[in-house]
Write a protein that holds these residues in place. Structure first.
Motif, short mmCIF file in Angstrom:
data_model
loop_
_atom_site.label_atom_id
_atom_site.label_comp_id
_atom_site.label_asym_id
_atom_site.label_seq_id
_atom_site.Cartn_x
_atom_site.Cartn_y
_atom_site.Cartn_z
N LEU A 4 -13.93 -11.78 -29.78
CA LEU A 4 -13.06 -10.62 -29.94
C LEU A 4 -12.84 -10.29 -31.42
N HIS A 5 -12.76 -11.32 -32.25
CA HIS A 5 -12.62 -11.08 -33.68
C HIS A 5 -13.86 -10.37 -34.22
N THR A 6 -15.03 -10.83 -33.80
CA THR A 6 -16.28 -10.22 -34.28
C THR A 6 -16.43 -8.79 -33.77
N GLN A 7 -16.05 -8.59 -32.51
CA GLN A 7 -16.27 -7.29 -31.89
C GLN A 7 -15.27 -6.23 -32.34
N TYR A 8 -14.00 -6.65 -32.51
CA TYR A 8 -12.96 -5.67 -32.78
C TYR A 8 -12.27 -5.84 -34.13
N GLY A 9 -12.57 -6.91 -34.84
CA GLY A 9 -11.96 -7.12 -36.15
C GLY A 9 -10.51 -7.53 -36.13
N ILE A 10 -10.03 -7.97 -34.97
CA ILE A 10 -8.64 -8.39 -34.85
C ILE A 10 -8.54 -9.90 -35.08
N LEU A 11 -7.32 -10.39 -35.26
CA LEU A 11 -7.10 -11.82 -35.36
C LEU A 11 -6.77 -12.36 -33.97
#
Length: 264
Positions: free
Chosen positions: A48-55
Motif C-alpha cells: 500500500l505504501h508503494t502503490q499509494y504513497g501513504i504510511l
C-alpha cells in the motif's frame, strides 16, 4: 473527518479488512494495520505504501488476548492522528451450540464482542473530545436472522448492531459518526477457518464489492448499511415497526393476552 486522519483497521491482513485498507489508502489516509499475522501485515503495508504513497504501520495483536486488545486500545486513546476506527476483526465457528466447545465460544466472543466494545470505547472517548471521528463496526445479517442457526456468532453480531445504533444516536451530537455494516455471505477466509467450503454456498459477494458498497453508505453517513439488501424499503419497514413498538412498551398492566381468564 479530517482529510489527513489515520485509519486503524483490525483484521487487516486479509479479506474485508485488507480491502478496507486498500480503499482508505486510495483515499490518501495513513493506516495502522492490526492482525495476528505480522508477515502478511508487513507485505500489505509495503504494497500500500508503494502503490499509494501513504504510511502504513503494522501493529500485530491477537484480539482474543485482553492484554493485546489493551495495547490497541491504548494506541487509539493516545494517537490523536487517528480519525477512523474500522472494527473488522471477527471469527466464526463450525457446528452448533451443543457441539462447539466452551473455549472456542469464549474465543469468538472475545474477538467479535469484547474487543469491538473495548476498541470502540477507546476511540469514542478521543473522537468525542475532538468533536470529530468515525467508527465502522462490522456486524452481519446473521445478527438479524436466528433462523440461520449460528446462535452465538449471530448473537455477537446482533450486539454489534445494537451497540453501533446506540452509539450513533449518543455520539453524533458530539461529531462522531458510527456505522454498522451488515455483510451477508462474503468471500473471505473466515469460511475456511470455520470449516465451511465456500464453494457449497450460493449468493456469496466479493469482498471488494461489499466494501465498496459499504463505503458508499459511509459517505452518505448511514447508520446501518446492508450491501446485499436490494429493496431498501424492507429495512425502512423494519425500523418503522420497531419504533412503533416503543410507545407500547410503557404500560403498567400486562397485555390482555397474558391475563388469566376468570375460570383459570
Amino acid at each position: 473527518m479530517a482529510e489527513n486522519s489515520s485509519v486503524l483497521i483490525t483484521g487487516a491482513s486479509a479479506g474485508i479488512g485488507a480491502v478496507y485498507a486498500d480503499r482508505f489508502a486510495r483515499r490518501g489516509h495513513n493506516l495502522i494495520l492490526v492482525a495476528r499475522d505480522t508477515a502478511r501485515l508487513n507485505t500489505l503495508a509495503e504494497k500500500l505504501h508503494t502503490q499509494y504513497g501513504i504510511l502504513a504501520e503494522v501493529l500485530p495483536a491477537d484480539l482474543t488476548s485482553p492484554v493485546e486488545v489493551a495495547t490497541v486500545a491504548r494506541r487509539l486513546r493516545e494517537d490523536a492522528r487517528i480519525g477512523v476506527l474500522v472494527n473488522n476483526a471477527g471469527m466464526s465457528l463450525s457446528g452448533t451450540f451443543l457441539t462447539q466447545s466452551e473455549a472456542d465460544i469464549n474465543r469468538m466472543v472475545a474477538v467479535n464482542l469484547s474487543a469491538v466494545l473495548t476498541l470502540a470505547h477507546a476511540a469514542a472517548v478521543g473522537f468525542a473530545a475532538k468533536g470529530l471521528g468515525s467508527i465502522i463496526n462490522l456486524s452481519s445479517v446473521v445478527g438479524l436472522a436466528p433462523e440461520l442457526g449460528m446462535s452465538v456468532y449471530g448473537a455477537t453480531k446482533a450486539f454489534v448492531l445494537y451497540l453501533s445504533q446506540g452509539l450513533d444516536l449518543e455520539l453524533s451530537p458530539q461529531g462522531v459518526y458510527v456505522q454498522a455494516v451488515l455483510p451477508a455471505a462474503t468471500r473471505t477466509e473466515i469460511w475456511e477457518r470455520s470449516g465451511v467450503d465456500i464453494n457449497t454456498v450460493t449468493g456469496v459477494m466479493d469482498a471488494g464489492d461489499m466494501v465498496d458498497a459499504a463505503l458508499v453508505g459511509y459517505d452518505r453517513r448511514e447508520s446501518v448499511t446492508i450491501p446485499s439488501l436490494h429493496p431498501e424499503e424492507l429495512w425502512a419497514h423494519h425500523e418503522q415497526a420497531r419504533q412503533a413498538m416503543l410507545a407500547e412498551f410503557r404500560h403498567e398492566h400486562p397485555a390482555s393476552r397474558y391475563l388469566k381468564n376468570n375460570g383459570d
